[in-house]
Design an enzyme around this catalytic site. Structure first.
Site, PDB file in Angstrom:
ATOM      1  N   PHE A  12       0.829  -1.222   0.000  1.00  0.00           N
ATOM      2  CA  PHE A  12       0.000   0.000   0.000  1.00  0.00           C
ATOM      3  C   PHE A  12       0.862   1.271   0.000  1.00  0.00           C
ATOM      4  CE2 PHE A  12      -2.141   2.772   3.402  1.00  0.00           C
ATOM      5  CZ  PHE A  12      -2.733   3.620   2.480  1.00  0.00           C
ATOM      6  N   ALA A  84       9.092  -2.781   3.655  1.00  0.00           N
ATOM      7  CA  ALA A  84       8.629  -4.181   3.688  1.00  0.00           C
ATOM      8  C   ALA A  84       8.407  -4.652   5.120  1.00  0.00           C
ATOM      9  CB  ALA A  84       9.651  -5.085   2.998  1.00  0.00           C
ATOM     10  N   THR A 136       6.050   2.901  12.818  1.00  0.00           N
ATOM     11  CA  THR A 136       4.659   3.193  13.162  1.00  0.00           C
ATOM     12  C   THR A 136       4.531   3.864  14.525  1.00  0.00           C
ATOM     13  OG1 THR A 136       2.576   2.088  13.708  1.00  0.00           O
ATOM     14  CG2 THR A 136       4.549   0.803  14.024  1.00  0.00           C
ATOM     15  N   ASP A 137       3.422   4.575  14.714  1.00  0.00           N
ATOM     16  CA  ASP A 137       3.153   5.168  16.034  1.00  0.00           C
ATOM     17  C   ASP A 137       2.757   4.114  17.058  1.00  0.00           C
ATOM     18  OD1 ASP A 137       0.595   4.575  15.067  1.00  0.00           O
ATOM     19  OD2 ASP A 137      -0.214   6.582  15.341  1.00  0.00           O
ATOM     20  N   GLU A 138       2.431   2.880  16.586  1.00  0.00           N
ATOM     21  CA  GLU A 138       1.961   1.854  17.523  1.00  0.00           C
ATOM     22  C   GLU A 138       3.045   1.429  18.505  1.00  0.00           C
ATOM     23  OE1 GLU A 138      -0.478  -1.290  16.109  1.00  0.00           O
ATOM     24  OE2 GLU A 138      -1.452  -0.040  14.627  1.00  0.00           O
ATOM     25  N   TYR A 162       2.484  -7.317  16.381  1.00  0.00           N
ATOM     26  CA  TYR A 162       2.910  -6.417  15.295  1.00  0.00           C
ATOM     27  C   TYR A 162       3.737  -5.262  15.848  1.00  0.00           C
ATOM     28  CZ  TYR A 162       2.651  -2.418  12.131  1.00  0.00           C
ATOM     29  OH  TYR A 162       2.971  -1.319  11.369  1.00  0.00           O
ATOM     30  N   LYS A 166       7.701  -4.257  15.301  1.00  0.00           N
ATOM     31  CA  LYS A 166       8.161  -2.971  14.730  1.00  0.00           C
ATOM     32  C   LYS A 166       9.074  -2.260  15.733  1.00  0.00           C
ATOM     33  CE  LYS A 166       7.226  -1.263  11.286  1.00  0.00           C
ATOM     34  NZ  LYS A 166       7.776  -1.369   9.909  1.00  0.00           N
ATOM     35  N   LYS A 201      -7.731  -3.692   6.146  1.00  0.00           N
ATOM     36  CA  LYS A 201      -7.618  -2.535   7.021  1.00  0.00           C
ATOM     37  C   LYS A 201      -8.960  -1.795   7.058  1.00  0.00           C
ATOM     38  CE  LYS A 201      -3.272  -3.554   7.435  1.00  0.00           C
ATOM     39  NZ  LYS A 201      -2.234  -3.264   6.483  1.00  0.00           N
TER      40      LYS A 201
HETATM   41  P1  NAD Z   1       1.423  -3.620   3.277  1.00  0.00           P
HETATM   42  O1  NAD Z   1       1.108  -4.812   4.095  1.00  0.00           O
HETATM   43  O2  NAD Z   1       0.365  -3.036   2.405  1.00  0.00           O
HETATM   44  O3  NAD Z   1       2.667  -3.922   2.322  1.00  0.00           O
HETATM   45  C1  NAD Z   1       3.793  -4.632   2.777  1.00  0.00           C
HETATM   46  C2  NAD Z   1       4.648  -4.984   1.559  1.00  0.00           C
HETATM   47  O4  NAD Z   1       5.829  -5.660   2.032  1.00  0.00           O
HETATM   48  C3  NAD Z   1       3.950  -5.935   0.589  1.00  0.00           C
HETATM   49  O5  NAD Z   1       4.175  -5.515  -0.748  1.00  0.00           O
HETATM   50  C4  NAD Z   1       4.615  -7.281   0.849  1.00  0.00           C
HETATM   51  O6  NAD Z   1       4.645  -8.141  -0.287  1.00  0.00           O
HETATM   52  C5  NAD Z   1       6.015  -6.836   1.257  1.00  0.00           C
HETATM   53  N1  NAD Z   1       6.689  -7.848   2.089  1.00  0.00           N
HETATM   54  C6  NAD Z   1       6.184  -8.466   3.188  1.00  0.00           C
HETATM   55  N2  NAD Z   1       7.078  -9.347   3.672  1.00  0.00           N
HETATM   56  C7  NAD Z   1       8.180  -9.262   2.874  1.00  0.00           C
HETATM   57  C8  NAD Z   1       9.433  -9.914   2.856  1.00  0.00           C
HETATM   58  N3  NAD Z   1       9.753 -10.855   3.761  1.00  0.00           N
HETATM   59  N4  NAD Z   1      10.333  -9.568   1.894  1.00  0.00           N
HETATM   60  C9  NAD Z   1      10.029  -8.624   0.973  1.00  0.00           C
HETATM   61  N5  NAD Z   1       8.848  -8.008   0.913  1.00  0.00           N
HETATM   62  C10 NAD Z   1       7.921  -8.311   1.864  1.00  0.00           C
HETATM   63  O7  NAD Z   1       1.985  -2.542   4.309  1.00  0.00           O
HETATM   64  P2  NAD Z   1       1.809  -0.959   4.336  1.00  0.00           P
HETATM   65  O8  NAD Z   1       0.540  -0.633   5.018  1.00  0.00           O
HETATM   66  O9  NAD Z   1       2.101  -0.415   3.000  1.00  0.00           O
HETATM   67  O10 NAD Z   1       2.992  -0.578   5.337  1.00  0.00           O
HETATM   68  C11 NAD Z   1       4.314  -0.365   4.851  1.00  0.00           C
HETATM   69  C12 NAD Z   1       5.215  -0.022   6.031  1.00  0.00           C
HETATM   70  O11 NAD Z   1       4.725   1.138   6.693  1.00  0.00           O
HETATM   71  C13 NAD Z   1       5.294  -1.106   7.087  1.00  0.00           C
HETATM   72  O12 NAD Z   1       6.623  -1.169   7.556  1.00  0.00           O
HETATM   73  C14 NAD Z   1       4.357  -0.616   8.186  1.00  0.00           C
HETATM   74  O13 NAD Z   1       4.782  -1.090   9.446  1.00  0.00           O
HETATM   75  C15 NAD Z   1       4.540   0.882   8.074  1.00  0.00           C
HETATM   76  N6  NAD Z   1       3.398   1.707   8.489  1.00  0.00           N
HETATM   77  C16 NAD Z   1       2.151   1.473   7.989  1.00  0.00           C
HETATM   78  C17 NAD Z   1       1.095   2.322   8.344  1.00  0.00           C
HETATM   79  C18 NAD Z   1      -0.293   2.119   7.801  1.00  0.00           C
HETATM   80  O14 NAD Z   1      -1.223   2.805   8.233  1.00  0.00           O
HETATM   81  N7  NAD Z   1      -0.510   1.240   6.849  1.00  0.00           N
HETATM   82  C19 NAD Z   1       1.323   3.401   9.224  1.00  0.00           C
HETATM   83  C20 NAD Z   1       2.626   3.589   9.730  1.00  0.00           C
HETATM   84  C21 NAD Z   1       3.649   2.748   9.345  1.00  0.00           C
HETATM   85  O1  DAU Z   2      -1.069   3.409  13.576  1.00  0.00           O
HETATM   86  C1  DAU Z   2      -0.370   2.947  12.455  1.00  0.00           C
HETATM   87  C2  DAU Z   2      -0.810   1.537  12.132  1.00  0.00           C
HETATM   88  O2  DAU Z   2      -2.110   1.648  11.553  1.00  0.00           O
HETATM   89  C3  DAU Z   2       0.125   0.799  11.191  1.00  0.00           C
HETATM   90  O3  DAU Z   2       1.361   0.634  11.808  1.00  0.00           O
HETATM   91  C4  DAU Z   2      -0.452  -0.574  10.807  1.00  0.00           C
HETATM   92  O4  DAU Z   2       0.384  -1.190   9.847  1.00  0.00           O
HETATM   93  C5  DAU Z   2      -1.822  -0.357  10.206  1.00  0.00           C
HETATM   94  O5  DAU Z   2      -2.421  -1.608   9.921  1.00  0.00           O
HETATM   95  C6  DAU Z   2      -2.710   0.433  11.173  1.00  0.00           C
HETATM   96  O6  DAU Z   2      -3.014  -0.360  12.355  1.00  0.00           O
HETATM   97  P1  DAU Z   2      -4.480  -0.353  13.015  1.00  0.00           P
HETATM   98  O7  DAU Z   2      -4.647  -1.578  13.799  1.00  0.00           O
HETATM   99  O8  DAU Z   2      -4.740   0.941  13.691  1.00  0.00           O
HETATM  100  O9  DAU Z   2      -5.380  -0.366  11.648  1.00  0.00           O
HETATM  101  P2  DAU Z   2      -6.682  -1.189  11.244  1.00  0.00           P
HETATM  102  O10 DAU Z   2      -7.149  -0.618   9.952  1.00  0.00           O
HETATM  103  O11 DAU Z   2      -6.481  -2.660  11.328  1.00  0.00           O
HETATM  104  O12 DAU Z   2      -7.715  -0.770  12.374  1.00  0.00           O
HETATM  105  C7  DAU Z   2      -8.042   0.579  12.622  1.00  0.00           C
HETATM  106  C8  DAU Z   2      -9.017   0.612  13.783  1.00  0.00           C
HETATM  107  O13 DAU Z   2     -10.259   0.050  13.369  1.00  0.00           O
HETATM  108  C9  DAU Z   2      -8.576  -0.204  14.985  1.00  0.00           C
HETATM  109  O14 DAU Z   2      -8.951   0.455  16.169  1.00  0.00           O
HETATM  110  C10 DAU Z   2      -9.349  -1.515  14.842  1.00  0.00           C
HETATM  111  C11 DAU Z   2     -10.630  -1.075  14.160  1.00  0.00           C
HETATM  112  N1  DAU Z   2     -11.259  -2.088  13.256  1.00  0.00           N
HETATM  113  C12 DAU Z   2     -10.477  -2.647  12.290  1.00  0.00           C
HETATM  114  C13 DAU Z   2     -10.998  -3.579  11.410  1.00  0.00           C
HETATM  115  C14 DAU Z   2     -10.130  -4.229  10.367  1.00  0.00           C
HETATM  116  C15 DAU Z   2     -12.610  -2.388  13.367  1.00  0.00           C
HETATM  117  O15 DAU Z   2     -13.321  -1.836  14.231  1.00  0.00           O
HETATM  118  N2  DAU Z   2     -13.124  -3.319  12.488  1.00  0.00           N
HETATM  119  C16 DAU Z   2     -12.374  -3.930  11.537  1.00  0.00           C
HETATM  120  O16 DAU Z   2     -12.922  -4.809  10.812  1.00  0.00           O
END
Ligand code: NAD
Ligand code: DAU
Length: 360
Positions: A12, A84, A136-138, A162, A166, A201
């Site tokens: 993503f 990744a 991540t902020d988590e 998770y 991280k 998500k």
């Molecule tokens: P995502 O799950 O959409 O994408 C992860 C990507 O990493 C995928 O393309 C997957 O194929 C690749 N990958 C997974 N394991 C791998 C491996 N062993 N070798 C090579 N590639 C691999 O994740 P995202 O939501 O795009 O998040 C990207 C980064 O940002 C992560 O490090 C996540 O912790 C961080 N992050 C995400 C969010 C969020 O809201 N999504 C917020 C803050 C930080």
């Molecule tokens: O804060 C940054 C993080 O945000 C990233 O590091 C993670 O990679 C990313 O997945 C995200 O984590 P969250 O757990 O916050 O995101 P998620 O979309 O899974 O959930 C957001 C909120 O919504 C959380 O409080 C759980 C709730 N939720 C989620 C799902 C999937 C629901 O209530 N119902 C659902 O079906």
């Protein structure tokens, strides 16, 4: 020409980052996208760039030392932007092992390969080489006092497998910086939303379920708070930190956009209703009656909220996209890319959805 290794570029945020970078720098940069293509990786996200002569895709696991070293041996890499990871909290609760492997050991493999390529015989590093670890902020845990925010100095307190993985990866990056003066930065960002997000998500799952007239599963009382950021703003922040930030520093990225989950779900319902024409048969079913409160996530963090003071003051970053604009853009994107959604929700996704939600 600067050469970037982007890990997880088929996911993503990684794919949005690659689009952002080509839009910003055009042919001035070269990007090598290293991705294992897990369930979350999708080359369809990169169709628009795949024919560029300054873009290369390498299918590799970041835990595969040989494959990763080879990339550094064959290319004079200037920047690493390390996305990744296994990224979904619910999956980490069911299967923590792969999170430790990819997020911790994979990060170590990336650090070690970059260090080997960039280190000079006297232990210093070649000039202008930089590694950015996307985190991540988590890692900061959960806020209970409404006046509190996550600062770069907030102690780490991860709760889910998770966030623990991280946090461990952040510490590994920090160890490389502190021990070797390895040239790196860490960014800790809040929840992203936007195009190409996998529908496990919250936001894309709710959009997709609503469009199919399926229940909208809200965990617990729906009052958990997340701080939402449009993905392009995150990408911009990463680039600004890498180019203008001080090396060895951590920067929090987030935009003071805190919302309860239930507010997000209700906004999605009302925005979908505004965007669908009156003659669209789906509109009739998209009401708040679809909301279904389900069993809470185990160890569910209550509130995340970033204080972005440092990144604003030092590199001039601010979130450009308001939530009202961002959520409309996101919903329109999902309307225009229904085929994308159909592709990613076919096959394994059905099984995942059954396992995750059937007994809730
Ligand atoms: P995502 O799950 O959409 O994408 C992860 C990507 O990493 C995928 O393309 C997957 O194929 C690749 N990958 C997974 N394991 C791998 C491996 N062993 N070798 C090579 N590639 C691999 O994740 P995202 O939501 O795009 O998040 C990207 C980064 O940002 C992560 O490090 C996540 O912790 C961080 N992050 C995400 C969010 C969020 O809201 N999504 C917020 C803050 C930080
Ligand atoms: O804060 C940054 C993080 O945000 C990233 O590091 C993670 O990679 C990313 O997945 C995200 O984590 P969250 O757990 O916050 O995101 P998620 O979309 O899974 O959930 C957001 C909120 O919504 C959380 O409080 C759980 C709730 N939720 C989620 C799902 C999937 C629901 O209530 N119902 C659902 O079906």
């Amino acid at each position: 020409m600067r050469t970037y290794v982007v890990t997880g570029g088929a996911g993503f945020i990684g794919s949005n980052y690659i689009h952002y970078m080509f839009k910003k720098y055009g042919d001035e940069i070269r990007i090598i996208n290293v991705d294992k293509l897990t369930y979350a990786g999708n080359l369809e996200n990169l169709k628009d760039v795949e024919d560029r002569s300054n873009y290369t895709f390498v299918k590799a696991d970041i835990c595969d030392t040989e494959a990763i070293n080879k990339i550094f041996e064959e290319n004079d890499v200037d920047r690493v932007v390390h996305f990744a990871a296994e990224s979904h909290v619910d999956r980490s609760i069911k299967d923590p092992g792969v999170f430790a492997r990819t997020n911790v050991l994979g990060t170590l493999t990336m650090l070690a390969a970059a260090k080997a390529a960039w280190e000079l015989p006297d232990g210093t590093f070649k000039e202008e080489k930089k590694f950015l670890h996307v985190s991540t902020d988590e890692v900061y845990g959960s806020l209970s006092n409404p006046d509190d925010y996550f600062y770069e100095t907030t102690p780490y307190d991860p709760h889910s497998p998770y966030s623990a993985s991280k946090a461990s990866s952040d510490f590994m990056v920090k160890a490389f910086m502190d021990t070797y003066r390895f040239p790196a930065n860490i960014t800790n960002c809040s929840n992203n939303y936007g195009p190409y997000q996998f529908p496990e998500k919250l936001i894309p799952l709710m959009i997709n379920n609503a469009l199919h007239g399926k229940a909208l599963p809200v965990y617990g009382d729906g009052k958990n708070i997340r701080d939402w950021l449009y993905v392009e703003d995150h990408c911009k922040g990463i680039d600004l930190v890498q180019e203008k930030g001080r090396l060895f520093e951590t920067y929090n990225i987030g935009g003071h956009n805190e919302r309860e989950n239930i507010q997000i779900v209700k906004t999605i319902i009302s925005t979908l209703r505004e965007e669908l024409s009156d003659s669209d048969p789906r509109k009739e079913h998209i009401t708040e009656d679809l909301i279904k409160y389900v069993e809470d996530r185990k160890g569910h963090d209550r509130r995340y909220a970033i204080a972005p003071d440092k990144i604003k003051a030092e590199v001039g970053w601010y979130p450009e996209t308001t939530f009202e604009v961002g959520i409309k853009k996101t919903i329109r994107w999902y309307f225009d890319h229904q085929e994308w959604m159909e592709h990613v929700t076919s096959g394994d996704y059905q099984k995942y959805y059954e396992d995750m939600y059937a007994n809730k």
